[in-house]
Motif scaffolding. Structure first.
Motif, PDB file in Angstrom:
ATOM      1  N   PHE A  29       0.832  -1.201   0.000  1.00  0.00           N
ATOM      2  CA  PHE A  29       0.000   0.000   0.000  1.00  0.00           C
ATOM      3  C   PHE A  29       0.870   1.256   0.000  1.00  0.00           C
ATOM      4  CE2 PHE A  29      -1.879   3.366   2.641  1.00  0.00           C
ATOM      5  CZ  PHE A  29      -2.961   3.719   1.842  1.00  0.00           C
ATOM      6  N   VAL A  30       1.872   1.286   0.877  1.00  0.00           N
ATOM      7  CA  VAL A  30       2.750   2.456   0.964  1.00  0.00           C
ATOM      8  C   VAL A  30       3.531   2.641  -0.332  1.00  0.00           C
ATOM      9  CG1 VAL A  30       4.763   3.433   2.136  1.00  0.00           C
ATOM     10  CG2 VAL A  30       2.927   2.367   3.474  1.00  0.00           C
ATOM     11  N   SER A  31       4.059   1.554  -0.872  1.00  0.00           N
ATOM     12  CA  SER A  31       4.836   1.632  -2.110  1.00  0.00           C
ATOM     13  C   SER A  31       3.996   2.182  -3.251  1.00  0.00           C
ATOM     14  CB  SER A  31       5.386   0.252  -2.462  1.00  0.00           C
ATOM     15  OG  SER A  31       6.169   0.300  -3.633  1.00  0.00           O
ATOM     16  N   ALA A  32       2.761   1.700  -3.393  1.00  0.00           N
ATOM     17  CA  ALA A  32       1.884   2.189  -4.455  1.00  0.00           C
ATOM     18  C   ALA A  32       1.545   3.664  -4.247  1.00  0.00           C
ATOM     19  CB  ALA A  32       0.602   1.357  -4.498  1.00  0.00           C
ATOM     20  N   SER A  33       1.278   4.042  -2.998  1.00  0.00           N
ATOM     21  CA  SER A  33       0.915   5.429  -2.695  1.00  0.00           C
ATOM     22  C   SER A  33       2.063   6.390  -2.957  1.00  0.00           C
ATOM     23  CB  SER A  33       0.458   5.539  -1.240  1.00  0.00           C
ATOM     24  OG  SER A  33      -0.655   4.714  -0.981  1.00  0.00           O
ATOM     25  N   LEU A  34       3.286   5.980  -2.594  1.00  0.00           N
ATOM     26  CA  LEU A  34       4.436   6.868  -2.742  1.00  0.00           C
ATOM     27  C   LEU A  34       4.788   7.140  -4.203  1.00  0.00           C
ATOM     28  CD1 LEU A  34       6.844   5.735   0.125  1.00  0.00           C
ATOM     29  CD2 LEU A  34       5.281   7.680   0.088  1.00  0.00           C
ATOM     30  N   LYS A  35       4.330   6.294  -5.104  1.00  0.00           N
ATOM     31  CA  LYS A  35       4.578   6.553  -6.526  1.00  0.00           C
ATOM     32  C   LYS A  35       3.912   7.844  -6.984  1.00  0.00           C
ATOM     33  CE  LYS A  35       5.113   1.667  -7.765  1.00  0.00           C
ATOM     34  NZ  LYS A  35       6.577   1.748  -7.845  1.00  0.00           N
ATOM     35  N   LYS A  36       2.877   8.274  -6.247  1.00  0.00           N
ATOM     36  CA  LYS A  36       2.174   9.497  -6.591  1.00  0.00           C
ATOM     37  C   LYS A  36       2.563  10.679  -5.689  1.00  0.00           C
ATOM     38  CE  LYS A  36      -0.532   8.642 -10.128  1.00  0.00           C
ATOM     39  NZ  LYS A  36      -0.541   9.504 -11.329  1.00  0.00           N
ATOM     40  N   VAL A  37       3.617  10.489  -4.905  1.00  0.00           N
ATOM     41  CA  VAL A  37       4.145  11.568  -4.062  1.00  0.00           C
ATOM     42  C   VAL A  37       5.383  12.142  -4.746  1.00  0.00           C
ATOM     43  CG1 VAL A  37       5.198  12.121  -1.840  1.00  0.00           C
ATOM     44  CG2 VAL A  37       3.214  10.586  -1.937  1.00  0.00           C
ATOM     45  N   ASN A  38       5.406  13.457  -4.928  1.00  0.00           N
ATOM     46  CA  ASN A  38       6.482  14.089  -5.702  1.00  0.00           C
ATOM     47  C   ASN A  38       7.788  14.197  -4.937  1.00  0.00           C
ATOM     48  OD1 ASN A  38       3.680  15.324  -6.483  1.00  0.00           O
ATOM     49  ND2 ASN A  38       4.939  15.473  -8.324  1.00  0.00           N
ATOM     50  N   HIS A  39       7.709  14.537  -3.638  1.00  0.00           N
ATOM     51  CA  HIS A  39       8.909  14.694  -2.819  1.00  0.00           C
ATOM     52  C   HIS A  39       8.653  14.092  -1.441  1.00  0.00           C
ATOM     53  CE1 HIS A  39      10.233  17.425  -5.936  1.00  0.00           C
ATOM     54  NE2 HIS A  39       9.201  18.214  -5.712  1.00  0.00           N
ATOM     55  N   ILE A  40       9.688  13.437  -0.911  1.00  0.00           N
ATOM     56  CA  ILE A  40       9.600  12.801   0.404  1.00  0.00           C
ATOM     57  C   ILE A  40      10.863  13.167   1.174  1.00  0.00           C
ATOM     58  CG2 ILE A  40       9.246  10.642   1.652  1.00  0.00           C
ATOM     59  CD1 ILE A  40       8.543   9.466  -1.239  1.00  0.00           C
ATOM     60  N   SER A  41      10.701  13.797   2.319  1.00  0.00           N
ATOM     61  CA  SER A  41      11.880  14.168   3.097  1.00  0.00           C
ATOM     62  C   SER A  41      12.160  13.137   4.181  1.00  0.00           C
ATOM     63  CB  SER A  41      11.717  15.560   3.714  1.00  0.00           C
ATOM     64  OG  SER A  41      10.952  15.522   4.899  1.00  0.00           O
TER      65      SER A  41
END
Length: 347
Positions: free
Chosen positions: A121-133
């Motif tokens: 779930f997290v992996s799929a969701s993070l594909k649509k997150v532009n930047h992660i600090s």
């Protein structure tokens, strides 16, 4: 002249006019609005997180998605809101809004089946997150490999202090108590073991939920349900700050660490993937091995046997905090990342 980026910031508190994050973001030339929920950290038991806190975070994420055309970016201080928003973008086949998740801390769960489902779930969701600090370089690379993150998504941002304004230097106070504070991921059994071997007075601020099954030594005073300014005042008046941690491969205790450094307190804490980047052992604090009460006692002895060195450690901690952990430094880098992305994409 370029317009200031329009930004919606998602937080898990109700922002006030003197909110340090809000004011620093606005001072860095971001045009900000905030959405928050009123949910004190002391309420976040496991069941309440699942059935109350997470649903509220999901509702905030849905509201942010509905307003996606009003903003250039959505910044999520609380990572779960940003992860939910990434998932909503995924199932809606949408590339907006652009999402910036701050202070990502994705802890591995003990149940292998739940961990496998959660990681997908997290992996799929993070594909649509532009930047992660991420709060440290090593942890950032660890998470990049685990979730196959791209270089353009990665941002190295150290934990900022969250004071309304940076406090005055307090320093090492040899006639005062040793202070520990915190809730999740604290290794209080090791702290109690160290207290039994040390004649110094300890003060601990936490809740009963994190002391279950522990015998409190006579030289430990517990302040229950003490948070915010009251907890900071206890820290300010202490000799030094001690907080052993129960995990070493993901973030924990970084807010306590940075706050103590701002007060100029010598810190004794477990060596972890985060603390090893913030503390130079013996220079601006002490790093001790995992679950090692004797090492904590040795560090306490080192402080009180050389008061000049203890004062120097506190002053170096303060200087390190001012150079690396102010909210102004933190929000300036957020602005730089957003502005760079706008220039590269022509938005």
């Amino acid at each position: 002249m370029n317009k200031s980026p329009r930004v919606l910031v998602l937080v898990d508190w109700i922002p006030q006019d003197d909110d340090s994050l809000l004011n620093s973001l606005r001072n860095s030339s971001l045009d900000c609005d905030f959405i928050g929920i009123d949910y004190p950290i002391s309420k976040r038991t496991t069941l309440k997180k699942i059935f109350s806190y997470w649903p509220r975070c999901l509702w905030v994420s849905i509201k942010a998605f509905r307003r996606r055309h009003d903003y250039d970016y959505v910044i999520s201080w609380q990572q779960i809101m940003g992860i939910f928003l990434g998932f909503i973008k995924l199932i809606a086949f949408s590339d907006s809004p652009k999402v910036f998740v701050l202070n990502a801390t994705i802890v591995e769960r003990k149940n292998p089946l739940l961990e496998k489902l959660r990681r997908r779930f997290v992996s799929a969701s993070l594909k649509k997150v532009n930047h992660i600090s991420f709060l440290s370089y090593d942890y950032m690379r660890f998470m990049q490999e685990r979730f196959q993150l791209s270089e353009t998504q990665l941002v190295h941002l150290k934990q900022p202090a969250t004071f309304e304004k940076n406090p005055d230097f307090s320093g090492f106070k040899p006639d005062s108590y040793l202070y520990s504070v915190g809730l999740s991921y604290r290794d209080f059994p090791t702290l109690m073991a160290a207290a039994r071997k040390c004649p110094k007075h300890f003060v601990l601020a936490t809740t009963d939920a994190f002391l279950q099954g522990l015998t409190i030594p006579d030289n430990v005073t517990v302040y229950r349900n003490t948070f915010g300014n009251a907890a900071n005042e206890l820290m300010k008046q202490s000799a030094a700050v001690i907080f052993p941690l129960e995990r070493t491969s993901s973030p924990a205790g970084e807010t306590t660490l940075v706050n103590a450094m701002f007060y100029g307190k010598p810190v004794i804490t477990t060596k972890t993937i985060i603390t090893q980047e913030y503390i130079q052992d013996g220079q601006n604090g002490f790093l001790v091995p995992y679950q090692n009460a004797d090492a904590i006692v040795d560090a306490i002895h080192a402080l009180f046997s050389d008061l000049d060195k203890a004062n120097q450690i506190g002053r170096r901690a303060r200087q390190s905090a001012l150079e690396n952990h102010t909210m102004e430094i933190y929000t300036k880098k957020i602005f730089d990342v957003i502005e760079k992305h706008r220039q590269e994409t022509g938005t």
